[in-house]
Design an enzyme around this catalytic site. Structure first.
Site, mmCIF file in Angstrom:
data_model
loop_
_atom_site.group_PDB
_atom_site.id
_atom_site.type_symbol
_atom_site.label_atom_id
_atom_site.label_comp_id
_atom_site.label_asym_id
_atom_site.label_seq_id
_atom_site.Cartn_x
_atom_site.Cartn_y
_atom_site.Cartn_z
ATOM 1 C CG ASP A 230 -2.923 12.519 10.754
ATOM 2 O OD1 ASP A 230 -2.851 12.086 11.920
ATOM 3 O OD2 ASP A 230 -3.998 12.741 10.169
ATOM 4 C CE1 TYR B 261 -8.610 11.209 1.450
ATOM 5 C CE2 TYR B 261 -9.250 10.007 3.421
ATOM 6 C CZ TYR B 261 -8.898 11.188 2.795
ATOM 7 O OH TYR B 261 -8.814 12.332 3.518
ATOM 8 C CE LYS C 277 -7.475 15.797 -1.129
ATOM 9 N NZ LYS C 277 -6.954 15.550 -2.474
HETATM 10 P P1 13P Z 1 -6.452 14.299 7.178
HETATM 11 O O1 13P Z 1 -5.894 14.007 5.811
HETATM 12 O O2 13P Z 1 -6.021 15.641 7.665
HETATM 13 O O3 13P Z 1 -6.111 13.200 8.125
HETATM 14 O O4 13P Z 1 -8.027 14.414 7.059
HETATM 15 C C1 13P Z 1 -8.754 13.334 6.584
HETATM 16 C C2 13P Z 1 -10.226 13.546 6.487
HETATM 17 O O5 13P Z 1 -10.894 12.703 5.960
HETATM 18 C C3 13P Z 1 -10.860 14.764 6.998
HETATM 19 O O6 13P Z 1 -12.256 14.751 6.825
HETATM 20 MG MG MG Z 2 -5.979 12.724 10.002
HETATM 21 MG MG MG Z 3 -4.047 16.268 8.113
#
Ligand code: 13P
Ligand code: MG
Ligand code: MG
Ligand code: 13P
Length: 376
Positions: free
Chosen positions: A11, A230, A233
């Site tokens: 991403d 963090y 994800k």
């Molecule tokens: P991603 O991991 O898809 O970037 O999403 C992060 C997030 O905090 C969504 O609420």
């Molecule tokens: Mg994202």
């Molecule tokens: Mg993502």
């Protein structure tokens, strides 16, 4: 002929929050990869699901090849520049280090690779999931490769009936790759005991016990462990060869009709159902729900056929409706109990700070002596 399929996924920026990457970003990455077609790569394909971009590359250089990994890394770096120019949200989100060093594993992007001698016809599936973690594939893989209630082929096909060899990784271990090998059907209960815990134990690969050929590769990265905080994800990818000595396409797809609950969803901190969606679907409700898409191909002498979008079939509309109901049902209870991840898995630091602050305000009342019952 030996062919390697390499998916490298990241991403590097998205429109309107963590929603979808946008066409300009895809163009940049696609142009960068296309330059490698005369030499390094035989073919490639770009897939998107939610805010993630997966680059599928075919070549004959084997898994973990430095040049292939470098190419993907540089394509994502170029994409990050486009994302910055456009002001996309989270530009460069998954590129966790400044400089490429040999292999993108441990640098942020998710990686899954399969190397094999092509069968006369070589069908395979590429899964991409967003707003969830690699353990989201545990249940579908267990059902597809080890449960005859899902996979009739385990009873009907002599090759599949010999069972499969699962390699499972303990992704909470950060000193190296801690793995265990289990054989089905005899180790079925042990496998289930591990795969129950999606946050910790993740199927990394599956091989046929009939001929030792690898059927499945899953990205097992834990961004949380790499970055120490963090960053998003893991949003895992999976490659699965299908048919003949492996389960059929439809057997590998069938478990997704459960829309099972997985970790992820809003801020990577909640539980939601895994909704099978057509590719290119963005995220929406509560930054989710967690989604998975599946691209089907055949590969021949390293060349990919056009893709077929397996969750675009009308069957999956009913599953999506049910997944939406399951998502809303869980969301009705907000932060309470299993709707939000346990403290140990919470990816955002906020709650950790709140609990630390409150810790000082707790008082301990002296334990009151309970009168002992008479006659003791
Ligand atoms: P991603 O991991 O898809 O970037 O999403 C992060 C997030 O905090 C969504 O609420
Ligand atoms: Mg994202
Ligand atoms: Mg993502
Ligand atoms: P084959 O064409 O490989 O025999 O596949 C049959 C099948 O798997 C139908 O599900």
């Amino acid at each position: 002929m030996y062919t390697t399929l390499s998916i490298i996924k990241a991403d590097v920026g998205s429109i309107a929050g963590h929603v979808t990457p946008g066409s300009k970003l895809l163009d940049t990455i696609s142009r960068h990869i296309a330059n490698a077609l005369d030499g390094l790569l035989t073919d490639y394909f770009l897939g998107t699901t939610g805010d993630d971009i997966a680059i599928l590359m075919t070549h004959d250089k084997g898994a973990g090849n430095e040049e292939v990994h470098r190419l993907a890394w540089e394509a994502f770096m170029a994409g990050t520049e486009t994302a910055k120019e456009q002001g996309l949200y989270g530009a460069g989100q998954d590129l966790l280090v400044d400089a490429f060093s040999g292999n993108v594993k441990g640098m942020g992007p998710a990686v899954a690779e399969l190397q094999f001698e092509e069968r006369p016809n070589e069908p395979f599936l590429m899964f991409m999931a967003d707003k969830t973690e690699p353990g989201a594939y545990n249940l579908p893989l267990y059902l597809a490769f080890a449960d005859p209630m899902n996979t009739g082929g385990l009873l009907l096909s002599p090759e599949i009936n010999e069972g499969f060899h699962f390699r499972v990784m303990d992704v909470s271990y950060t000193q190296g790759d801690r793995v265990i090998d289990l054989n089905t059907p005899e180790d079925l209960y042990d496998l289930a005991a591990l795969l129950r815990d999606n946050d910790r134990f993740v199927v990394e690969s599956i091989r046929s016990r009939h001929d030792g050929e690898q059927a499945v590769a899953v990205s097992t990265t834990r961004l949380h462990n790499i970055a120490g905080k963090y960053t998003g994800k893991d949003d895992p990818v999976l490659l699965a060869r299908v048919q003949k000595n492996f389960p059929a396409t439809g057997e590998v797809l069938a478990p997704y009709s459960i829309a099972h609950y997985v970790s992820g969803f809003m801020r990577g901190s909640h539980i939601g159902p895994l909704m099978p969606v057509p590719h290119g679907t963005g995220c929406s409700y509560f930054d989710g729900p967690p989604i998975v898409s599946c691209f089907g191909f055949c590969v021949h002498e390293g060349k990919l056929t056009e893709t077929t979008d397996l969750f675009a079939h009308p069957f999956w509309t009913a599953v999506r409706d049910r997944a939406a109901e399951k998502a809303m049902e869980m969301r009705r209870q907000g932060f309470s109990g299993p709707a939000m991840l346990p403290y140990t898995e919470l990816e955002y630091g906020g709650i950790v700070h709140i609990l630390k602050k409150l810790d000082k305000r707790f008082t301990v009342r002296a334990a009151r002596k309970v009168a002992e019952p008479a006659g003791v």
